[in-house]
Every structure is written in C-alpha cells, then in structure tokens.
Design an enzyme around this catalytic site. Structure first.
Site, PDB file in Angstrom:
ATOM      1  N   PRO A 183       0.826  -1.214   0.000  1.00  0.00           N
ATOM      2  CA  PRO A 183       0.000   0.000   0.000  1.00  0.00           C
ATOM      3  C   PRO A 183       0.861   1.265   0.000  1.00  0.00           C
ATOM      4  O   PRO A 183       1.843   1.349   0.741  1.00  0.00           O
ATOM      5  CB  PRO A 183      -0.794  -0.094   1.306  1.00  0.00           C
TER       6      PRO A 183
ATOM      7  N   GLY B 280       3.172   3.000   5.419  1.00  0.00           N
ATOM      8  CA  GLY B 280       4.144   2.649   6.452  1.00  0.00           C
ATOM      9  C   GLY B 280       4.836   1.323   6.191  1.00  0.00           C
ATOM     10  O   GLY B 280       5.571   0.819   7.032  1.00  0.00           O
ATOM     11  N   LEU B 281       4.613   0.737   5.007  1.00  0.00           N
ATOM     12  CA  LEU B 281       5.282  -0.530   4.689  1.00  0.00           C
ATOM     13  C   LEU B 281       6.443  -0.326   3.706  1.00  0.00           C
ATOM     14  O   LEU B 281       6.902  -1.270   3.066  1.00  0.00           O
ATOM     15  CB  LEU B 281       4.294  -1.561   4.128  1.00  0.00           C
ATOM     16  N   GLY B 282       6.893   0.899   3.573  1.00  0.00           N
ATOM     17  CA  GLY B 282       8.094   1.151   2.760  1.00  0.00           C
ATOM     18  C   GLY B 282       7.864   1.011   1.270  1.00  0.00           C
ATOM     19  O   GLY B 282       8.746   0.560   0.533  1.00  0.00           O
TER      20      GLY B 282
ATOM     21  N   SER C 259       7.596   3.348  -1.079  1.00  0.00           N
ATOM     22  CA  SER C 259       8.446   4.192  -1.931  1.00  0.00           C
ATOM     23  C   SER C 259       9.866   3.636  -1.993  1.00  0.00           C
ATOM     24  O   SER C 259      10.475   3.595  -3.057  1.00  0.00           O
ATOM     25  CB  SER C 259       8.437   5.641  -1.441  1.00  0.00           C
ATOM     26  N   ALA C 260      10.378   3.156  -0.865  1.00  0.00           N
ATOM     27  CA  ALA C 260      11.736   2.591  -0.860  1.00  0.00           C
ATOM     28  C   ALA C 260      11.807   1.380  -1.781  1.00  0.00           C
ATOM     29  O   ALA C 260      12.748   1.227  -2.568  1.00  0.00           O
ATOM     30  CB  ALA C 260      12.143   2.198   0.562  1.00  0.00           C
ATOM     31  N   ALA C 261      10.786   0.510  -1.728  1.00  0.00           N
ATOM     32  CA  ALA C 261      10.798  -0.699  -2.561  1.00  0.00           C
ATOM     33  C   ALA C 261      10.750  -0.329  -4.042  1.00  0.00           C
ATOM     34  O   ALA C 261      11.472  -0.907  -4.863  1.00  0.00           O
ATOM     35  CB  ALA C 261       9.621  -1.600  -2.195  1.00  0.00           C
TER      36      ALA C 261
ATOM     37  N   ASP D 294      14.592   2.340   5.519  1.00  0.00           N
ATOM     38  CA  ASP D 294      13.702   1.735   4.519  1.00  0.00           C
ATOM     39  C   ASP D 294      14.464   1.189   3.325  1.00  0.00           C
ATOM     40  O   ASP D 294      14.217   0.074   2.864  1.00  0.00           O
ATOM     41  CB  ASP D 294      12.758   2.802   3.947  1.00  0.00           C
TER      42      ASP D 294
HETATM   43  O1  PMV Z   1       6.162   5.384   6.597  1.00  0.00           O
HETATM   44  P1  PMV Z   1       7.480   5.048   6.008  1.00  0.00           P
HETATM   45  O2  PMV Z   1       7.564   3.648   5.497  1.00  0.00           O
HETATM   46  O3  PMV Z   1       7.908   6.067   4.970  1.00  0.00           O
HETATM   47  O4  PMV Z   1       8.568   5.126   7.177  1.00  0.00           O
HETATM   48  C1  PMV Z   1       9.006   6.358   7.715  1.00  0.00           C
HETATM   49  C2  PMV Z   1       9.949   6.115   8.852  1.00  0.00           C
HETATM   50  C3  PMV Z   1      10.488   7.362   9.539  1.00  0.00           C
HETATM   51  O5  PMV Z   1      11.375   6.927  10.564  1.00  0.00           O
HETATM   52  C4  PMV Z   1       9.359   8.169  10.173  1.00  0.00           C
HETATM   53  C5  PMV Z   1      11.240   8.270   8.570  1.00  0.00           C
HETATM   54  C6  PMV Z   1      12.532   7.663   8.059  1.00  0.00           C
HETATM   55  O6  PMV Z   1      12.965   8.061   6.952  1.00  0.00           O
HETATM   56  O7  PMV Z   1      13.151   6.839   8.748  1.00  0.00           O
END
Ligand code: PMV
Length: 337
Positions: free
Chosen positions: A112, A116-118, A120-122, A164
């Site tokens: 999703p 909060g499951l990363g 964009s990083a993936a 991430d």
């Molecule tokens: O919600 P996400 O998956 O983008 O995680 C953010 C995590 C933070 O610690 C709030 C920011 C970061 O870059 O570490």
C-alpha cells in the site's frame, strides 16, 4: 525486458527516533514492488503504474516531471510517486554514467502506498536495479541501497533515514543507526499487519516530531527512550535462534517492547484513532504486542501473534480495511527476469 522486485518492510522498533540518530530495526516482508525497465533510443522516460493502490496512470516526460504534459490524475500521491521514480532514474543514469539514458518503466506493487510498509523505498530500489540492468550493467546491493537512500533523501527534502532503503535492498532484518547499516539475524516472527486503507504524510509527521522535540525536553527524552527500547529489542532478537520460531517467553517480551514503543510514538503524536483501534483489537485478541509501523498518521500497524486470533479480530474491526500475515522476506532486491 528487465524486471526487478524489492520487498516492503515493517518496523519492529525505532521509526522516527532513527531520524535523530537512534537505532531502528526494520524487517523486510514478502510484499513486493516490481519494476520493469526497457531502454529507449531517446532521452525520454515513460512511466506506467499498473497498481499503486490507486488507479493506474501513465506519465511521460523529457526533462523533468515538472515539465511533463498534462496528466489527468492530479493526486498528491501520484505527484509523490513520480518524484521517487524521477530520482530513481537520476540515480540509475548516474550509475550508468549516461545522463541521457531513456527508459520505459512499469511499476506494479502490492505494498500500500504511503501506508508505512516502505512502498516508496521498494519502488526506488527496484527501479534503480531494473534500469541499470536493462543496460547490461550491475549494481551491488550496498551501492543500490546508498543510491536509493540518496533518491529518498532528495524527494523527502532531507527527512529520510537509511532504514527503509537499506532493508528493502538487503532483505531480512536490519539495524540502522545513522550511517551505520547492517544485516542482523532474526527469528521467524509471527507478524500480522492491519491496514486502515489510509496513508500518512511522512514529511509532515517527521516535521511535527522534530518540532515537538525542539520545544519540549521530555519529547527529546521520549525519542531517546525509543532508542533504548530498540537496543533492548535487538538483544532479544540476538538471543533467539535465527530463522526458527521464537519461544513464548521471548515473544511476550518482544511484544511488551512493541507495546511500549507504540505508546511513545502515540505520545509523540504520530498515531491515529484507526491505528490505535487496530492496536487495541490485536491486544484484546491476545497478541503478544502491537504497534504502528512507519511514519504513522494512518496506514499500517503490526502485531506479533502465533495464533489466528489477531488476524481474525482485525478482520472484524471496522477501522481495518485489510489484514494479512507478513512473512519475513529473506531476499532483498532480486532479478525477476
Ligand atoms: O512510513 P514510512 O515507510 O515512509 O517510514 C518512515 C519512517 C520514519 O522513521 C518516520 C522516517 C525515516 O525516513 O526513517
């Protein structure tokens, strides 16, 4: 056609505090973003997003996404997704030492967006890897993690940790403290994710915590205490047998630390009513512990429970749009084709 995939992640401990140099322990999960890259003869980039938890869209640009032709999906999530892909392409071009390299890129993801499951990083990790490999070159996972971090750092205007991107590139559980990133052994944790169908704005939430931390000494102490919880959690993980199911006592203690971590994140103002509701539904169902994961404000929570009770309770929780068991992804980025 070159296809790479990279996993999403949950934070067992330490989100937000990691931005201020405290350690964090994210753990990759078997929910992946898949990116296909095809080299073009010109210097254009064409991106097709098949499913980013919103309607698919296609965008093509020559110089920058800012000069692109009109797209009929002005959603801020699309804008954000395009920013990540534009920076991933910039990193791939830099790695290839070819600043005019053009690509057709297709993104598919079962993570999703903004939850909060990363996600964009993936997407960034898989996009850089696919773009580089589509031009017959290779990039090792550590360089890839570093380039993906640079891309996120640019898009998030400096508000990004390495957590991430390193976790997505390497897979498994990792430990991140400032620029120090390393893989760690982890047991096979019975993770259950609950998703409220929404998303939080990471940059906004990070900025709000920064402000609180500057205003109140006790908020700065709260951030440090999250670091203490993470350190304690790490020693517990180190005591468990890697890849094996942890025993009940260890699970209870890990859960207790996750509960504590959630309470402190909540005190820092980054939880939400739906996240709290799902966390309590999991606890009431007998989970060893539960916390929000990622930036917060909405999105996902994670619980540890080796029975089916949490998943079934979340299934009946109106605030929960989706729940699933999250397997640890031992593999990070990988070539699919
Ligand atoms: O919600 P996400 O998956 O983008 O995680 C953010 C995590 C933070 O610690 C709030 C920011 C970061 O870059 O570490």
């Amino acid at each position: 056609m070159t296809v790479s995939s990279a996993p999403g992640k949950v934070y067992l401990f330490g989100e937000h505090a990691v931005v201020y140099g405290e350690p964090a322990v994210p753990c990759a999960i078997e929910r992946r973003a898949r990116v296909t890259a095809e080299p073009r003869d010109d210097d254009h980039v064409r991106v097709e997003a098949v499913d980013l938890s919103l309607d698919g869209f296609t965008v093509e640009w020559a110089e920058s996404t800012k000069d692109r032709p009109d797209v009929d999906v002005p959603s801020s999530l699309v804008e954000a997704a395009m920013g990540y892909i534009e920076e991933a392409v910039a990193q791939a071009r830099d790695a290839l030492d070819d600043h005019d390299a053009g690509f057709d890129i297709t993104v598919e993801s079962d993570i999703p967006l903004g939850g909060g499951l990363g996600s964009s990083a993936a997407v960034v990790v898989a996009a850089i890897d696919a773009a580089v490999r589509s031009r017959d070159q290779r990039i090792d996972p550590r360089e890839l993690a570093n380039r993906a971090y640079q891309a996120e750092h640019t898009v998030q205007e400096g508000q990004a940790s390495r957590a991430d991107t390193f976790c997505s590139a390497m897979g498994g559980a990792v430990r991140v403290e400032g620029d120090d990133t390393r893989a760690i052994d982890a047991p096979e944790l019975p993770l259950v994710v609950g998703y409220d169908g929404g998303a939080g704005d990471t940059a906004e939430l990070v900025a709000a915590v920064r402000e609180l931390r500057e205003r109140y000494e006790f908020a700065a102490d709260t951030v440090e205490t999250i670091g203490d919880i993470t350190r304690r959690g790490e020693t517990l993980l180190a005591d468990a047998d890697p890849g094996e199911k942890p025993d009940g006592a260890l699970l209870q203690e890990l859960g207790e630390l996750m509960d504590f971590n959630h309470g402190l994140l909540s005190a820092l103002g980054v939880s939400s009513r739906s996240l709290d509701t799902m966390v309590w539904a999991a606890r009431d169902a007998g989970a060893a512990g539960a916390k929000l994961t990622g930036a917060g404000g909405g999105g996902c929570m994670v619980a540890v429970d080796d029975t089916d009770s949490t998943q079934s309770a979340l299934g009946y929780t109106p605030d929960c749009a989706q729940t699933f068991r999250a397997e640890l992804a031992t593999e990070g980025v990988r070539a699919e084709e």
